[in-house]
Design a protein around this motif. Structure first.
Motif, PDB file in Angstrom:
ATOM      1  N   ARG A   1      10.422 -10.169 129.681  1.00  0.00           N
ATOM      2  CA  ARG A   1       9.408 -10.329 130.713  1.00  0.00           C
ATOM      3  C   ARG A   1       9.745  -9.422 131.893  1.00  0.00           C
ATOM      4  O   ARG A   1       8.904  -8.777 132.494  1.00  0.00           O
ATOM      5  CB  ARG A   1       9.419 -11.802 131.123  1.00  0.00           C
ATOM      6  CG  ARG A   1       8.699 -12.136 132.377  1.00  0.00           C
ATOM      7  CD  ARG A   1       8.977 -13.604 132.745  1.00  0.00           C
ATOM      8  NE  ARG A   1       9.208 -13.734 134.174  1.00  0.00           N
ATOM      9  CZ  ARG A   1       8.232 -13.965 135.040  1.00  0.00           C
ATOM     10  NH1 ARG A   1       7.004 -14.084 134.648  1.00  0.00           N
ATOM     11  NH2 ARG A   1       8.502 -14.057 136.325  1.00  0.00           N
ATOM     12  N   MET A   2      11.043  -9.348 132.180  1.00  0.00           N
ATOM     13  CA  MET A   2      11.494  -8.537 133.309  1.00  0.00           C
ATOM     14  C   MET A   2      11.169  -7.052 133.067  1.00  0.00           C
ATOM     15  O   MET A   2      10.784  -6.327 133.982  1.00  0.00           O
ATOM     16  CB  MET A   2      13.009  -8.738 133.481  1.00  0.00           C
ATOM     17  CG  MET A   2      13.514  -8.417 134.848  1.00  0.00           C
ATOM     18  SD  MET A   2      12.563  -9.315 136.101  1.00  0.00           S
ATOM     19  CE  MET A   2      12.915  -8.309 137.511  1.00  0.00           C
ATOM     20  N   ALA A   3      11.320  -6.620 131.804  1.00  0.00           N
ATOM     21  CA  ALA A   3      11.047  -5.211 131.494  1.00  0.00           C
ATOM     22  C   ALA A   3       9.589  -4.888 131.806  1.00  0.00           C
ATOM     23  O   ALA A   3       9.267  -3.831 132.360  1.00  0.00           O
ATOM     24  CB  ALA A   3      11.343  -4.939 130.027  1.00  0.00           C
ATOM     25  N   PHE A   4       8.714  -5.807 131.474  1.00  0.00           N
ATOM     26  CA  PHE A   4       7.287  -5.596 131.736  1.00  0.00           C
ATOM     27  C   PHE A   4       7.032  -5.550 133.241  1.00  0.00           C
ATOM     28  O   PHE A   4       6.363  -4.645 133.745  1.00  0.00           O
ATOM     29  CB  PHE A   4       6.475  -6.731 131.093  1.00  0.00           C
ATOM     30  CG  PHE A   4       5.012  -6.687 131.439  1.00  0.00           C
ATOM     31  CD1 PHE A   4       4.181  -5.750 130.849  1.00  0.00           C
ATOM     32  CD2 PHE A   4       4.477  -7.575 132.359  1.00  0.00           C
ATOM     33  CE1 PHE A   4       2.821  -5.701 131.167  1.00  0.00           C
ATOM     34  CE2 PHE A   4       3.126  -7.533 132.681  1.00  0.00           C
ATOM     35  CZ  PHE A   4       2.297  -6.592 132.084  1.00  0.00           C
ATOM     36  N   ILE A   5       7.585  -6.533 133.952  1.00  0.00           N
ATOM     37  CA  ILE A   5       7.367  -6.561 135.404  1.00  0.00           C
ATOM     38  C   ILE A   5       7.893  -5.279 136.037  1.00  0.00           C
ATOM     39  O   ILE A   5       7.247  -4.680 136.901  1.00  0.00           O
ATOM     40  CB  ILE A   5       8.041  -7.807 136.028  1.00  0.00           C
ATOM     41  CG1 ILE A   5       7.335  -9.062 135.505  1.00  0.00           C
ATOM     42  CG2 ILE A   5       7.991  -7.758 137.552  1.00  0.00           C
ATOM     43  CD1 ILE A   5       7.786 -10.350 136.109  1.00  0.00           C
ATOM     44  N   LEU A   6       9.043  -4.828 135.572  1.00  0.00           N
ATOM     45  CA  LEU A   6       9.614  -3.604 136.153  1.00  0.00           C
ATOM     46  C   LEU A   6       8.729  -2.397 135.864  1.00  0.00           C
ATOM     47  O   LEU A   6       8.511  -1.553 136.730  1.00  0.00           O
ATOM     48  CB  LEU A   6      11.012  -3.358 135.599  1.00  0.00           C
ATOM     49  CG  LEU A   6      12.102  -4.262 136.174  1.00  0.00           C
ATOM     50  CD1 LEU A   6      13.402  -4.067 135.429  1.00  0.00           C
ATOM     51  CD2 LEU A   6      12.301  -3.971 137.664  1.00  0.00           C
ATOM     52  N   ALA A   7       8.224  -2.323 134.644  1.00  0.00           N
ATOM     53  CA  ALA A   7       7.387  -1.173 134.301  1.00  0.00           C
ATOM     54  C   ALA A   7       6.094  -1.181 135.115  1.00  0.00           C
ATOM     55  O   ALA A   7       5.659  -0.145 135.629  1.00  0.00           O
ATOM     56  CB  ALA A   7       7.069  -1.184 132.812  1.00  0.00           C
ATOM     57  N   VAL A   8       5.495  -2.354 135.253  1.00  0.00           N
ATOM     58  CA  VAL A   8       4.246  -2.409 136.018  1.00  0.00           C
ATOM     59  C   VAL A   8       4.531  -2.159 137.504  1.00  0.00           C
ATOM     60  O   VAL A   8       3.768  -1.470 138.181  1.00  0.00           O
ATOM     61  CB  VAL A   8       3.516  -3.767 135.807  1.00  0.00           C
ATOM     62  CG1 VAL A   8       2.256  -3.826 136.615  1.00  0.00           C
ATOM     63  CG2 VAL A   8       3.178  -3.948 134.342  1.00  0.00           C
ATOM     64  N   THR A   9       5.642  -2.706 137.982  1.00  0.00           N
ATOM     65  CA  THR A   9       6.000  -2.436 139.378  1.00  0.00           C
ATOM     66  C   THR A   9       6.253  -0.940 139.570  1.00  0.00           C
ATOM     67  O   THR A   9       5.847  -0.355 140.565  1.00  0.00           O
ATOM     68  CB  THR A   9       7.276  -3.225 139.784  1.00  0.00           C
ATOM     69  OG1 THR A   9       7.085  -4.575 139.424  1.00  0.00           O
ATOM     70  CG2 THR A   9       7.534  -3.130 141.268  1.00  0.00           C
ATOM     71  N   GLY A  10       6.912  -0.339 138.589  1.00  0.00           N
ATOM     72  CA  GLY A  10       7.177   1.095 138.671  1.00  0.00           C
ATOM     73  C   GLY A  10       5.885   1.891 138.738  1.00  0.00           C
ATOM     74  O   GLY A  10       5.784   2.896 139.443  1.00  0.00           O
ATOM     75  N   SER A  11       4.891   1.409 138.018  1.00  0.00           N
ATOM     76  CA  SER A  11       3.607   2.103 138.047  1.00  0.00           C
ATOM     77  C   SER A  11       2.882   1.844 139.369  1.00  0.00           C
ATOM     78  O   SER A  11       2.274   2.741 139.951  1.00  0.00           O
ATOM     79  CB  SER A  11       2.759   1.611 136.866  1.00  0.00           C
ATOM     80  OG  SER A  11       1.411   1.832 137.123  1.00  0.00           O
ATOM     81  N   ALA A  12       2.995   0.622 139.874  1.00  0.00           N
ATOM     82  CA  ALA A  12       2.264   0.285 141.099  1.00  0.00           C
ATOM     83  C   ALA A  12       2.900   0.910 142.341  1.00  0.00           C
ATOM     84  O   ALA A  12       2.205   1.483 143.183  1.00  0.00           O
ATOM     85  CB  ALA A  12       2.197  -1.231 141.253  1.00  0.00           C
ATOM     86  N   VAL A  13       4.217   0.793 142.443  1.00  0.00           N
ATOM     87  CA  VAL A  13       4.875   1.329 143.635  1.00  0.00           C
ATOM     88  C   VAL A  13       5.013   2.836 143.488  1.00  0.00           C
ATOM     89  O   VAL A  13       5.633   3.323 142.557  1.00  0.00           O
ATOM     90  CB  VAL A  13       6.282   0.699 143.821  1.00  0.00           C
ATOM     91  CG1 VAL A  13       7.008   1.368 144.980  1.00  0.00           C
ATOM     92  CG2 VAL A  13       6.146  -0.794 144.050  1.00  0.00           C
ATOM     93  N   GLY A  14       4.401   3.552 144.396  1.00  0.00           N
ATOM     94  CA  GLY A  14       4.450   5.005 144.296  1.00  0.00           C
ATOM     95  C   GLY A  14       3.980   5.626 145.590  1.00  0.00           C
ATOM     96  O   GLY A  14       4.114   5.035 146.672  1.00  0.00           O
ATOM     97  N   LEU A  15       3.389   6.789 145.470  1.00  0.00           N
ATOM     98  CA  LEU A  15       2.912   7.484 146.663  1.00  0.00           C
ATOM     99  C   LEU A  15       1.833   6.681 147.380  1.00  0.00           C
ATOM    100  O   LEU A  15       1.633   6.822 148.578  1.00  0.00           O
ATOM    101  CB  LEU A  15       2.347   8.846 146.259  1.00  0.00           C
ATOM    102  CG  LEU A  15       3.354   9.794 145.608  1.00  0.00           C
ATOM    103  CD1 LEU A  15       2.643  11.036 145.089  1.00  0.00           C
ATOM    104  CD2 LEU A  15       4.430  10.180 146.606  1.00  0.00           C
ATOM    105  N   GLY A  16       1.135   5.825 146.612  1.00  0.00           N
ATOM    106  CA  GLY A  16       0.074   5.016 147.203  1.00  0.00           C
ATOM    107  C   GLY A  16       0.580   4.155 148.343  1.00  0.00           C
ATOM    108  O   GLY A  16      -0.105   3.975 149.347  1.00  0.00           O
ATOM    109  N   ASN A  17       1.787   3.630 148.212  1.00  0.00           N
ATOM    110  CA  ASN A  17       2.325   2.739 149.235  1.00  0.00           C
ATOM    111  C   ASN A  17       2.853   3.510 150.438  1.00  0.00           C
ATOM    112  O   ASN A  17       2.599   3.144 151.581  1.00  0.00           O
ATOM    113  CB  ASN A  17       3.497   1.928 148.665  1.00  0.00           C
ATOM    114  CG  ASN A  17       3.158   1.275 147.356  1.00  0.00           C
ATOM    115  OD1 ASN A  17       2.818   1.947 146.392  1.00  0.00           O
ATOM    116  ND2 ASN A  17       3.204  -0.028 147.316  1.00  0.00           N
ATOM    117  N   ASN A  18       3.624   4.542 150.170  1.00  0.00           N
ATOM    118  CA  ASN A  18       4.347   5.207 151.259  1.00  0.00           C
ATOM    119  C   ASN A  18       3.618   6.405 151.842  1.00  0.00           C
ATOM    120  O   ASN A  18       3.825   6.769 152.978  1.00  0.00           O
ATOM    121  CB  ASN A  18       5.718   5.666 150.759  1.00  0.00           C
ATOM    122  CG  ASN A  18       6.569   4.499 150.366  1.00  0.00           C
ATOM    123  OD1 ASN A  18       7.103   3.795 151.205  1.00  0.00           O
ATOM    124  ND2 ASN A  18       6.655   4.253 149.068  1.00  0.00           N
TER     125      ASN A  18
END
Ligand code: PFF
Length: 456
Positions: free
Chosen positions: A21-38
């Motif tokens: 489950r953690m692998a999925f959350i990390l992958a989706v977080t990796g996709s979500a957190v990016g240039l869009g945030n910063n």
């Protein structure tokens, strides 16, 4: 991260599962957190006057972003194919039509278009790693930092080179299916990025203009809010959460049955929003402390942060690390942007993953030159929303993603039967009812109202 790696091009190879489950959350977080945030959140908030925009953005994240994300994951898990085939399959299975595949196709196209300019900005962050490490910003004044940025983006050769480099990195990872390494990187990157944002926040609290920054971000002057800025807030919510374009659907296809979709979505949405807000809180006080303009546009982060780093002890080190982390964040997002197109080519055209990555990457690289040139040679060529870059950004974030999200929630809320969705979301209790209310009414109607008013 996938138990069966997709490296041999066989269709079955795409249907492994996340190791945990953690692998999925990390992958989706990796996709979500990016240039869009910063990068994007601060400058879009600045251009739209701060406060009211930020509050609308937060409402969009909770009331629309969250149910769309849950819908995407549940559709992905039920179909277990690339977004185009999944929509086609489920459309038929649920007694509607295979034509729903067009929603999947829209997502493939959106990913390609977004990455075409995302890669250009990611190239800037790569260049800023080198500049930081070379000490270019140590003790620099705001004029020096600004002119450094202008000189850099003014050179299409340099920007084009960095764009090329970034696309090569993205293709490399997608082709080799070495997500495993990136999963580890995300585990380290997100906390490290959070830590550096906190360091910056500490600096910005001491800048003497923290209150001004906070009030810019949270004091809502509703009279300044136009439908255009509401649409920008909605588009930003979609962009930053990577939703409305099938990327999360493609990831959901590899999610084990027993994982809670609601829990995973909540974790990702929280982390992503926290990082964006932190970035804003770190950046706006610095903007005011240095007499910069919050509505400066895409260069905002590249002007404010190096300036702050340049003045703090150990700033050269922190600045280098920060841009390395940001490049990593962009890298993990780029993979998500390519995934729908690559998965589609592998499954439908029977190509290997490497071939698919090269074909898609090559196309994106070429299209990206439209954005490379928007900051120099073609900076005066303006139509509709502005430069070529502005138009690709507007079309994807403000039109394609909300439209994709609209179709996805209509599909999950109205086309799929209650049994299918409650089966995926694990029960029919209060949380399920809340999701269904949001997915059937709040999200689609909200998106339609905003799109209609902003575009008409
Ligand atoms: N969410 C990413 C960001 O905030 O930088 C951008 C993105 C990645 C959008 C992946 C869409 C996507 F599929």
């Amino acid at each position: 991260m996938l138990k069966q790696q997709a490296g041999d091009g066989k269709r079955t190879s795409l249907h492994g599962n996340w190791s945990s489950r953690m692998a999925f959350i990390l992958a989706v977080t990796g996709s979500a957190v990016g240039l869009g945030n910063n990068w994007k959140f601060p400058y879009i908030a600045g251009q739209n006057g701060g406060g009211a925009f930020v509050l609308v953005y937060l409402i969009c994240v909770v009331a629309i972003g969250m149910p769309v994300m849950m819908s995407e994951i549940l559709i992905g898990r039920r179909g277990r194919r690339n977004p185009v085939s999944t929509m086609e399959l489920l459309g038929k299975e649920e007694g509607s039509s295979g034509k729903w595949r067009w929603v999947g196709s829209l997502s493939v196209l959106a990913g390609i278009l977004i990455l075409s300019y995302y890669s250009v900005i990611a190239g800037w962050t790569l260049a800023y790693v080198v500049k930081s490490a070379a000490g270019v910003f140590v003790g620099a004044s705001s004029e020096m930092v600004e002119s450094e940025f202008n000189a850099f983006v003014g050179s299409w050769q340099l920007v084009g080179f960095c764009h090329t480099l970034f696309m090569a990195l993205a293709v490399f990872v997608v082709a080799r299916g070495v997500e495993r390494g990136l999963e580890r990187a995300v585990k380290f990157m997100v906390p490290a990025l959070l830590f550096l944002m906190l360091v910056l926040l500490g600096y910005s609290i001491n800048s003497g203009h923290f209150g001004e920054g906070v009030s810019f971000m949270f004091t809502a002057d509703w009279s300044r809010l136009t439908w255009g800025s509401v649409l920008a807030a909605l588009g930003q919510a979609f962009f930053t959460l990577s939703i409305g374009m099938g990327a999360i659907m493609a990831y959901g296809a590899y999610l084990p049955e027993e994982t809670s979709i609601t829990g995973a979505s909540a974790a990702v949405v929280t982390a992503d929003t926290a990082i964006a807000i932190l970035a804003g809180l770190a950046i706006f006080p610095l903007v005011f402390a240095n007499g910069l303009n919050p509505a400066d546009g895409p260069g905002l982060v590249f002007d404010t942060l190096p300036l702050a780093f340049g003045q703090m002890a150990g700033g050269m080190f922190f600045s280098t690390i920060f841009f390395v982390l940001l490049s990593f964040a962009a890298w993990t997002s780029a993979i998500g942007l390519m995934e729908p197109a690559v998965a589609w080519i592998v499954e439908r055209l029977n190509r290997t993953r490497a071939e698919a990555a090269l074909i898609i990457g090559g196309a994106i690289w070429v299209i990206g030159f439209g954005s490379v040139l928007s900051f120099n040679v073609l900076s005066d060529v303006k139509f509709l929303a502005g430069t070529i870059f502005d138009n690709v950004d507007y079309l994807t974030s403000n039109i394609m993603l909300p439209l994709g999200g609209l179709m996805i929630t209509i599909f999950a809320g109205w086309v799929m039967c209650r049994n299918s969705t409650s089966d995926e979301l694990g029960g029919s209790g209060g949380l399920y009812k809340a999701w269904r209310l949001l997915a059937r009414y709040v999200a689609p109607i909200g998106i339609l109202i905003v799109l209609f008013n902003a575009v008409s």
